[in-house]
Design a protein around this motif. Structure first.
Motif, PDB file in Angstrom:
ATOM      1  N   ALA A   1     -51.038  11.412  13.839  1.00 13.66           N
ATOM      2  CA  ALA A   1     -51.900  12.585  13.154  1.00 13.66           C
ATOM      3  C   ALA A   1     -51.429  13.217  12.057  1.00 13.66           C
ATOM      4  N   LYS A   2     -51.778  13.335  10.826  1.00 15.41           N
ATOM      5  CA  LYS A   2     -51.682  14.342   9.694  1.00 15.41           C
ATOM      6  C   LYS A   2     -51.468  15.814  10.094  1.00 15.41           C
ATOM      7  N   VAL A   3     -50.691  16.464   9.889  1.00 16.88           N
ATOM      8  CA  VAL A   3     -50.681  17.976  10.267  1.00 16.88           C
ATOM      9  C   VAL A   3     -51.096  18.670   8.909  1.00 16.88           C
ATOM     10  N   VAL A   4     -52.015  19.332   9.078  1.00 12.98           N
ATOM     11  CA  VAL A   4     -52.560  19.926   7.695  1.00 12.98           C
ATOM     12  C   VAL A   4     -52.454  21.519   7.774  1.00 12.98           C
ATOM     13  N   GLY A   5     -51.912  22.083   6.703  1.00 14.75           N
ATOM     14  CA  GLY A   5     -51.824  23.604   6.593  1.00 14.75           C
ATOM     15  C   GLY A   5     -50.673  24.138   7.336  1.00 14.75           C
ATOM     16  N   ARG A   6     -49.960  23.250   8.121  1.00 20.23           N
ATOM     17  CA  ARG A   6     -48.526  23.860   8.844  1.00 20.23           C
ATOM     18  C   ARG A   6     -47.541  22.736   8.799  1.00 20.23           C
ATOM     19  N   ASP A   7     -46.536  23.310   9.304  1.00 16.41           N
ATOM     20  CA  ASP A   7     -45.345  22.234   9.229  1.00 16.41           C
ATOM     21  C   ASP A   7     -45.163  21.344  10.624  1.00 16.41           C
ATOM     22  N   ALA A   8     -45.297  20.159  10.398  1.00 14.28           N
ATOM     23  CA  ALA A   8     -45.377  19.150  11.511  1.00 14.28           C
ATOM     24  C   ALA A   8     -44.037  19.148  12.487  1.00 14.28           C
ATOM     25  N   LYS A   9     -43.040  19.592  11.903  1.00 14.43           N
ATOM     26  CA  LYS A   9     -41.656  19.623  12.495  1.00 14.43           C
ATOM     27  C   LYS A   9     -41.851  20.633  13.357  1.00 14.43           C
ATOM     28  N   ASP A  10     -42.465  21.853  13.063  1.00 17.91           N
ATOM     29  CA  ASP A  10     -42.564  23.000  13.758  1.00 17.91           C
ATOM     30  C   ASP A  10     -43.803  22.869  15.079  1.00 17.91           C
ATOM     31  N   VAL A  11     -44.668  21.962  14.621  1.00 12.25           N
ATOM     32  CA  VAL A  11     -45.573  21.596  15.848  1.00 12.25           C
ATOM     33  C   VAL A  11     -44.750  20.727  16.791  1.00 12.25           C
ATOM     34  N   LYS A  12     -43.720  19.877  16.314  1.00 12.02           N
ATOM     35  CA  LYS A  12     -43.282  19.159  17.396  1.00 12.02           C
ATOM     36  C   LYS A  12     -42.235  19.759  18.116  1.00 12.02           C
ATOM     37  N   ASP A  13     -41.575  20.699  17.483  1.00 12.07           N
ATOM     38  CA  ASP A  13     -40.545  21.763  18.185  1.00 12.07           C
ATOM     39  C   ASP A  13     -41.048  22.746  19.177  1.00 12.07           C
ATOM     40  N   LYS A  14     -42.374  23.253  18.839  1.00 13.26           N
ATOM     41  CA  LYS A  14     -42.875  23.972  19.557  1.00 13.26           C
ATOM     42  C   LYS A  14     -43.598  23.169  20.886  1.00 13.26           C
ATOM     43  N   LEU A  15     -43.965  22.017  20.791  1.00 12.08           N
ATOM     44  CA  LEU A  15     -44.489  21.304  21.638  1.00 12.08           C
ATOM     45  C   LEU A  15     -43.396  21.086  22.816  1.00 12.08           C
TER      46      LEU A  15
ATOM     47  N   ALA B   1     -51.984  22.623  24.773  1.00 12.79           N
ATOM     48  CA  ALA B   1     -50.617  22.991  24.047  1.00 12.79           C
ATOM     49  C   ALA B   1     -50.914  23.251  22.405  1.00 12.79           C
ATOM     50  N   LEU B   2     -51.885  22.271  22.000  1.00 14.21           N
ATOM     51  CA  LEU B   2     -52.061  22.098  20.565  1.00 14.21           C
ATOM     52  C   LEU B   2     -53.136  23.286  20.338  1.00 14.21           C
ATOM     53  N   LYS B   3     -53.975  23.329  21.325  1.00 17.88           N
ATOM     54  CA  LYS B   3     -55.029  24.549  21.210  1.00 17.88           C
ATOM     55  C   LYS B   3     -54.467  25.968  21.038  1.00 17.88           C
ATOM     56  N   ALA B   4     -53.529  26.225  22.073  1.00 18.33           N
ATOM     57  CA  ALA B   4     -52.689  27.323  22.267  1.00 18.33           C
ATOM     58  C   ALA B   4     -51.964  27.774  20.797  1.00 18.33           C
ATOM     59  N   MET B   5     -51.595  26.837  20.155  1.00 13.79           N
ATOM     60  CA  MET B   5     -50.885  26.929  18.939  1.00 13.79           C
ATOM     61  C   MET B   5     -51.727  27.131  17.677  1.00 13.79           C
ATOM     62  N   ALA B   6     -53.103  26.669  17.675  1.00 11.27           N
ATOM     63  CA  ALA B   6     -53.983  26.982  16.808  1.00 11.27           C
ATOM     64  C   ALA B   6     -53.963  28.340  15.974  1.00 11.27           C
TER      65      ALA B   6
END
Ligand SMILES: Cc1ncc(COP(=O)(O)O)c(C=O)c1O
Length: 419
Positions: A364-378, A414-419
């Protein structure tokens, strides 16, 4: 150029980028790696101290020089380490970062391992029982088949048998990074033919690069890791018409509706097909992969391979897994249907653009935010591991393995909570 392989190690590659879009629009440049890794510097320093009292030569001077350009080995972290880091029990970590199969193998595998009669005796160097079962399953004479300690071992074995130092392979990134890694280890060059829009293989680019660089082998991956796209029969045939060895990696083929091309090795003298027990058969930890090779070639791979490359446990487990094909089919169906469920739910996450996949993962392409940050938060906040890539072309993406329905619910929440 620094790339990360699926096992977490990263390395510097001797890469030639060969961009072919249409006529003569080609840009070729070569980037040599420099030996500047901390680990190597540390090793050299400590060697220098001890060597002064002996020969005066640091131990690194005994190594083949091209190996000094490899980046330090960074092992992937096991459950126990992750568990400590994130303060969670290992069983509470949801591991969706390495395309493993969470259902595990059928019960027959555990039973067969527990009852293994001869663990104290070396394994069969020819893995006859397993090759016999694989031959029956794939409807191909067992003489074409060679089993390895994972498909990874076969990629390395093949390169050791095919490449002279300085020879080239063609690689179609983004793809499985072990091809470029093993080419580096074997002191070969990697010529890259980047994939086109939608991760399509650039057949015309491959044709031109074969003519220009005369590579020994081209590595094709269908379904491709990391995006899950498949090559059509016509595309594979088009590459097979070229004067080059074609290595078709079908590690994820069981999750796709595209049939395996494994039997084609009976017609094409320049085709090798790789398969694995790590994904659909859920034996990643036991390390079993296999390849189908042209008969003329396989004879020499036998001569070059380590005699006991497949352990008794690995062969026993592989045979036991094949004794319950129905279980494997059911698990595959569960994962394929879960993939579609996860796809629908990922599409509803506003900052993700998932790509259609024929494998047991979704990129999945991460749009408008940092993909590494998404990975780290998860990982930190939810104990969910997904794959992120340091490599520039893929740094804006995450790859999520398909798990059980409860894993999908956990990651989607988790992804929804980060939206
Ligand atoms: C495309 C591809 N080929 C081969 C492998 C390695 O398979 P094995 O576990 O059999 O070494 C992987 C593992 O992730 C892969 O993604």
């Amino acid at each position: 150029m620094q790339v990360f392989n699926t096992h977490g190690a990263h390395q510097h590659t001797n890469v030639i980028h060969h961009h072919c879009s249409g006529k003569e629009n080609r840009r070729v440049h070569r980037r040599m790696a420099s030996c500047t890794t901390t680990k190597l510097r540390a090793a050299t320093a400590s060697d220098a101290e001890t060597s002064s009292s002996r020969s005066g030569a640091p131990s690194t001077s005994f190594l083949r020089p091209h190996l000094l350009k490899l980046a330090p080995y960074t092992p992937i972290e096991p459950f126990e380490v992750l568990s400590q880091r994130f303060g969670r029990k290992p069983e509470d970590i949801i591991k969706l970062d390495a395309n493993e199969n969470p259902y595990g193998p059928p019960e027959e595998v555990r039973r067969a391992l527990a009852e293994m009669p001869f663990p104290h005796v070396y394994p069969d160097p020819e893995t006859r029982r397993l090759r016999g079962a694989l031959a029956a399953m794939n409807d191909i004479p067992m003489e074409h088949l060679l089993v390895g300690c994972g498909a990874d071992e076969l990629i390395d074995l093949l390169m050791r048998c095919v490449l002279e130092p300085g020879d080239a392979i063609l690689d179609c990134p983004p793809t499985f990074t072990m091809y470029a890694f093993d080419a580096d280890v074997n002191n070969a060059r990697t010529i890259t033919i980047p994939r086109l829009e939608g991760f399509k293989v650039d057949i015309e680019g491959i044709r031109q690069a074969v003519a220009e660089h005369k590579p020994k082998a081209v590595f094709l991956t269908s379904p491709n890791n990391p995006d899950g796209s498949v090559m059509s029969e016509e595309e594979v045939r088009a590459v097979l018409e070229l004067p080059v060895l074609v290595v078709l990696d079908e590690a994820y083929i069981e999750f796709s509706s595209e049939p395996s091309k494994i039997k084609w090795v009976q017609q094409y003298d320049n085709l090798v097909v790789l398969r694995t027990f790590s994904k659909s058969a859920a034996l990643a930890g036991l390390r079993v992969g296999y390849g189908a090779f042209p008969l003329g070639m396989v004879e020499y791979l036998w001569r070059a391979k380590q005699p006991y490359n497949v352990s008794v446990a690995a062969e026993v487990a592989g045979c036991a897994a094949l004794s319950n094909v129905e279980y494997m089919h059911n698990v595959r169906e569960l994962l394929v249907s879960e993939r579609e469920n996860m796809m629908a739910q990922l599409k509803a996450i506003p900052y993700l653009e998932p790509y259609p996949s024929h494998a047991n993962f979704i990129l999945a392409k991460v749009v408008g935010r940092d993909a590494k940050d998404v990975k780290d938060k998860l990982a930190k906040e939810h104990g969910i591991m997904v794959r992120h890539y340091a490599k520039k072309e893929l740094s804006g993406y995450v790859r999520i393995s398909v798990g059980k329905p409860e894993h999908t619910s956990a990651i989607i929440n988790a992804l929804k909570a980060m939206a």
